[in-house]
Design an enzyme around this catalytic site. Structure first.
Site, PDB file in Angstrom:
ATOM      1  N   ILE A  17       0.885  -1.161   0.000  1.00 23.41           N
ATOM      2  CA  ILE A  17       0.000   0.000   0.000  1.00 23.41           C
ATOM      3  C   ILE A  17       0.926   1.216   0.000  1.00 23.41           C
ATOM      4  O   ILE A  17       1.774   1.347   0.882  1.00 23.41           O
ATOM      5  CB  ILE A  17      -0.918   0.004   1.239  1.00 23.41           C
ATOM      6  CG1 ILE A  17      -1.850  -1.222   1.193  1.00 23.41           C
ATOM      7  CG2 ILE A  17      -1.714   1.313   1.312  1.00 23.41           C
ATOM      8  CD1 ILE A  17      -2.684  -1.417   2.449  1.00 23.41           C
ATOM      9  N   LYS A  45       5.927  -4.099  -6.739  1.00 28.78           N
ATOM     10  CA  LYS A  45       6.233  -4.500  -8.113  1.00 28.78           C
ATOM     11  C   LYS A  45       5.503  -5.773  -8.539  1.00 28.78           C
ATOM     12  O   LYS A  45       5.106  -5.906  -9.696  1.00 28.78           O
ATOM     13  CB  LYS A  45       7.746  -4.673  -8.288  1.00 28.78           C
ATOM     14  CG  LYS A  45       8.523  -3.376  -8.123  1.00 28.78           C
ATOM     15  CD  LYS A  45       9.967  -3.506  -8.523  1.00 28.78           C
ATOM     16  CE  LYS A  45      10.154  -3.455 -10.013  1.00 28.78           C
ATOM     17  NZ  LYS A  45       9.865  -2.142 -10.607  1.00 28.78           N
ATOM     18  N   GLY A  46       5.308  -6.695  -7.592  1.00 30.86           N
ATOM     19  CA  GLY A  46       4.592  -7.921  -7.938  1.00 30.86           C
ATOM     20  C   GLY A  46       3.166  -7.606  -8.352  1.00 30.86           C
ATOM     21  O   GLY A  46       2.689  -8.050  -9.403  1.00 30.86           O
ATOM     22  N   ASN A  48       1.884  -4.640  -9.220  1.00 35.64           N
ATOM     23  CA  ASN A  48       1.855  -3.783 -10.415  1.00 35.64           C
ATOM     24  C   ASN A  48       2.023  -4.610 -11.690  1.00 35.64           C
ATOM     25  O   ASN A  48       1.312  -4.409 -12.680  1.00 35.64           O
ATOM     26  CB  ASN A  48       2.998  -2.764 -10.384  1.00 35.64           C
ATOM     27  CG  ASN A  48       2.772  -1.654  -9.378  1.00 35.64           C
ATOM     28  OD1 ASN A  48       1.674  -1.492  -8.851  1.00 35.64           O
ATOM     29  ND2 ASN A  48       3.821  -0.892  -9.098  1.00 35.64           N
ATOM     30  N   LEU A 246      15.283   1.993 -21.682  1.00 32.18           N
ATOM     31  CA  LEU A 246      16.097   3.216 -21.687  1.00 32.18           C
ATOM     32  C   LEU A 246      15.246   4.462 -21.463  1.00 32.18           C
ATOM     33  O   LEU A 246      15.504   5.507 -22.056  1.00 32.18           O
ATOM     34  CB  LEU A 246      16.832   3.340 -23.038  1.00 32.18           C
ATOM     35  CG  LEU A 246      17.689   2.158 -23.505  1.00 32.18           C
ATOM     36  CD1 LEU A 246      18.127   2.350 -24.955  1.00 32.18           C
ATOM     37  CD2 LEU A 246      18.911   1.989 -22.604  1.00 32.18           C
ATOM     38  N   ASP A 277       3.711  11.161 -15.342  1.00 33.90           N
ATOM     39  CA  ASP A 277       4.207  10.393 -14.203  1.00 33.90           C
ATOM     40  C   ASP A 277       4.798   9.070 -14.710  1.00 33.90           C
ATOM     41  O   ASP A 277       4.062   8.213 -15.198  1.00 33.90           O
ATOM     42  CB  ASP A 277       3.027  10.134 -13.239  1.00 33.90           C
ATOM     43  CG  ASP A 277       3.434   9.334 -12.023  1.00 33.90           C
ATOM     44  OD1 ASP A 277       4.643   9.126 -11.815  1.00 33.90           O
ATOM     45  OD2 ASP A 277       2.536   8.908 -11.276  1.00 33.90           O
ATOM     46  N   GLY A 282       8.131   0.898 -15.879  1.00 37.15           N
ATOM     47  CA  GLY A 282       8.885  -0.355 -15.986  1.00 37.15           C
ATOM     48  C   GLY A 282       8.001  -1.563 -15.703  1.00 37.15           C
ATOM     49  O   GLY A 282       8.115  -2.603 -16.362  1.00 37.15           O
ATOM     50  N   ASP A 283       7.109  -1.432 -14.742  1.00 36.43           N
ATOM     51  CA  ASP A 283       6.198  -2.541 -14.401  1.00 36.43           C
ATOM     52  C   ASP A 283       5.164  -2.757 -15.508  1.00 36.43           C
ATOM     53  O   ASP A 283       4.805  -3.893 -15.827  1.00 36.43           O
ATOM     54  CB  ASP A 283       5.479  -2.261 -13.074  1.00 36.43           C
ATOM     55  CG  ASP A 283       6.432  -2.268 -11.890  1.00 36.43           C
ATOM     56  OD1 ASP A 283       7.523  -2.881 -12.003  1.00 36.43           O
ATOM     57  OD2 ASP A 283       6.110  -1.651 -10.860  1.00 36.43           O
TER      58      ASP A 283
HETATM   59  P1  ADP Z   1      12.199   1.795 -15.149  1.00 29.72           P
HETATM   60  O1  ADP Z   1      11.105   2.581 -14.515  1.00 29.72           O
HETATM   61  O2  ADP Z   1      12.168   0.350 -14.820  1.00 29.72           O
HETATM   62  O3  ADP Z   1      13.547   2.426 -15.012  1.00 29.72           O
HETATM   63  P2  ADP Z   1      12.106   2.964 -17.794  1.00 29.72           P
HETATM   64  O4  ADP Z   1      12.248   4.303 -17.161  1.00 29.72           O
HETATM   65  O5  ADP Z   1      13.174   2.540 -18.722  1.00 29.72           O
HETATM   66  O6  ADP Z   1      11.864   1.822 -16.710  1.00 29.72           O
HETATM   67  O7  ADP Z   1      10.710   2.981 -18.546  1.00 29.72           O
HETATM   68  C1  ADP Z   1      10.158   1.828 -19.143  1.00 29.72           C
HETATM   69  C2  ADP Z   1       9.553   2.210 -20.474  1.00 29.72           C
HETATM   70  O8  ADP Z   1       8.576   3.250 -20.278  1.00 29.72           O
HETATM   71  C3  ADP Z   1      10.553   2.786 -21.461  1.00 29.72           C
HETATM   72  O9  ADP Z   1      11.174   1.772 -22.218  1.00 29.72           O
HETATM   73  C4  ADP Z   1       9.654   3.686 -22.318  1.00 29.72           C
HETATM   74  O10 ADP Z   1       9.024   2.915 -23.306  1.00 29.72           O
HETATM   75  C5  ADP Z   1       8.613   4.182 -21.333  1.00 29.72           C
HETATM   76  N1  ADP Z   1       9.015   5.515 -20.827  1.00 29.72           N
HETATM   77  C6  ADP Z   1       9.609   5.795 -19.646  1.00 29.72           C
HETATM   78  N2  ADP Z   1       9.851   7.114 -19.520  1.00 29.72           N
HETATM   79  C7  ADP Z   1       9.387   7.685 -20.667  1.00 29.72           C
HETATM   80  C8  ADP Z   1       9.322   9.038 -21.168  1.00 29.72           C
HETATM   81  N3  ADP Z   1       9.806  10.064 -20.460  1.00 29.72           N
HETATM   82  N4  ADP Z   1       8.777   9.221 -22.395  1.00 29.72           N
HETATM   83  C9  ADP Z   1       8.290   8.186 -23.117  1.00 29.72           C
HETATM   84  N5  ADP Z   1       8.313   6.909 -22.709  1.00 29.72           N
HETATM   85  C10 ADP Z   1       8.856   6.660 -21.497  1.00 29.72           C
HETATM   86 NA    NA Z   2       2.166   6.522 -14.709  1.00 27.29          NA
END
Ligand code: ADP
Ligand code: NA
Length: 334
Positions: A17, A45-46, A48, A246, A277, A282-283
């Site tokens: 939570i 994370k699980g 999500n 990335l 946001d 990533g999730d």
């Molecule tokens: P984590 O949160 O695990 O570090 P990332 O930040 O790499 O993961 O985000 C996962 C995916 O979300 C990216 O590969 C991209 O497709 C999308 N994403 C994240 N940030 C952005 C952004 N600022 N603009 C567009 N897509 C984004």
């Molecule tokens: Na979001």
């Protein structure tokens, strides 16, 4: 794993939570301040990632523990399509908590309490993976449990996906049963952590540059080199497929199983609205990815669907709440 069985994923992981306190600044030692708002959301994370698998149309169960204070999270997961048959409610534990101070200047500070996430049920060391074809794991529960699930999935021939977040220690990474893993999903920072853990005697571990400071070509070059180094490392396994996310620069993917050592790059999904946001992006990616694997679609199709879902996710507030359903994602993809 009988080939006739229809795809089903088990996510073994954390449920939290998340409580967001909006504050003028992060509380200083000894200070008391009032928050201007308190927002409560389901997270972990699980949870999500399981939610994202379900939103992406995949058949999924979440295996984990909550306290009696988390029944509303169970209901939320169920309403999103997550199977809760493996979700245990403990009488004497609280649901995992994240207390997030969210300051108006954008600073964050988080207190985590593992609560029920740290519980090891009696079946945790010999998990039942019958009826599952895929397993998705992170690192917010006791590592011993994650390892039991991964090793059992290796024995049973499931397709396994691991997102090592938060990162394991160097020793844990070197002892990890990599041979049982099919897909590794990391971001750029996590890729670096892995390389550093495996090359403990190396002095060449360059200080990690902020990926926002690199141009795309430079970033692709550095991350691709890292992926190949990881692939060749003796601690690792050559059978593992790797995805490196990335942020706004998209993803790299490496699928050496077909003898192909090329690394592909795909751009992030195009935003149609303002970036709001990135929490949970990533999730969202991991959940959509596994659902795509379960549909047995060509890899590039799977990945493009993930990137589109992530674009919608970052245009909206929250983690679970911003994961689009598959219809919305496909509508934008076309
Ligand atoms: P984590 O949160 O695990 O570090 P990332 O930040 O790499 O993961 O985000 C996962 C995916 O979300 C990216 O590969 C991209 O497709 C999308 N994403 C994240 N940030 C952005 C952004 N600022 N603009 C567009 N897509 C984004
Ligand atoms: Na979001």
């Amino acid at each position: 794993m009988p080939s006739s069985s229809s795809p089903k994923c088990l996510v073994r992981g954390s449920i939290n939570i998340d409580e967001f306190f909006a504050l003028p600044h992060i509380v200083r030692p000894g200070e008391t301040i009032s928050s201007t708002s308190l927002t409560k959301r389901a997270g972990g994370k699980g949870a999500n990632q399981a939610y994202a698998v379900a939103k992406a149309g995949g058949n999924v169960d979440l295996d984990g523990c909550i306290g009696q204070d988390g029944e509303w999270v169970r209901e939320l997961l169920k309403s999103g399509g997550v199977g809760d048959g493996r979700l245990e409610t403990l009488k004497n534990e609280l649901t995992g908590r994240a207390i997030i101070q969210s300051a108006s200047d954008g600073e964050n500070s988080i207190v985590l309490h593992a609560g029920a996430n740290h519980h090891l049920s009696s079946s945790s060391s010999s998990p039942n993976l019958q009826n599952y074809t895929h397993i998705l794991l992170q690192n917010e529960i006791p590592l011993s449990s994650t390892l039991s699930y991964l090793e059992e999935s290796g024995k049973k021939g499931l397709i396994s996906i691991f997102n090592p977040s938060p990162m394991l220690s160097s020793e844990e990474l070197r002892q990890f049963p990599w041979k049982d893993l099919s897909w590794l999903i990391v971001n750029e920072g996590e890729l670096n952590d892995l390389l550093n853990a495996f090359n403990s005697n190396s002095s060449e571990n360059e200080k990690q540059k902020n990926i926002d400071d690199l141009d795309l070509e430079e970033l692709i070059k550095i991350a691709s080199k890292g992926i190949l180094e990881l692939h060749e490392n003796s601690f690792f396994s050559k059978k593992i497929n790797i995805i490196c996310t990335l942020g706004s620069k998209g993803i790299l993917y490496f699928n050496p199983i077909n003898g192909n050592k090329d690394i592909g790059h795909l751009k992030a999904g195009k935003l149609l609205n303002k970036l709001k946001d990135t929490t949970g992006a990533g999730d969202c990616f991991a959940g959509y990815f596994v659902a795509g694997l379960m549909r047995n679609e060509p890899l590039e199709k799977v990945l493009k669907t993930c990137l589109t879902a992530c674009a919608i996710c970052v245009e909206n507030e929250g983690a679970m709440g911003s994961v689009p359903n598959i219809e919305a994602t496909l509508a934008r993809l076309e």
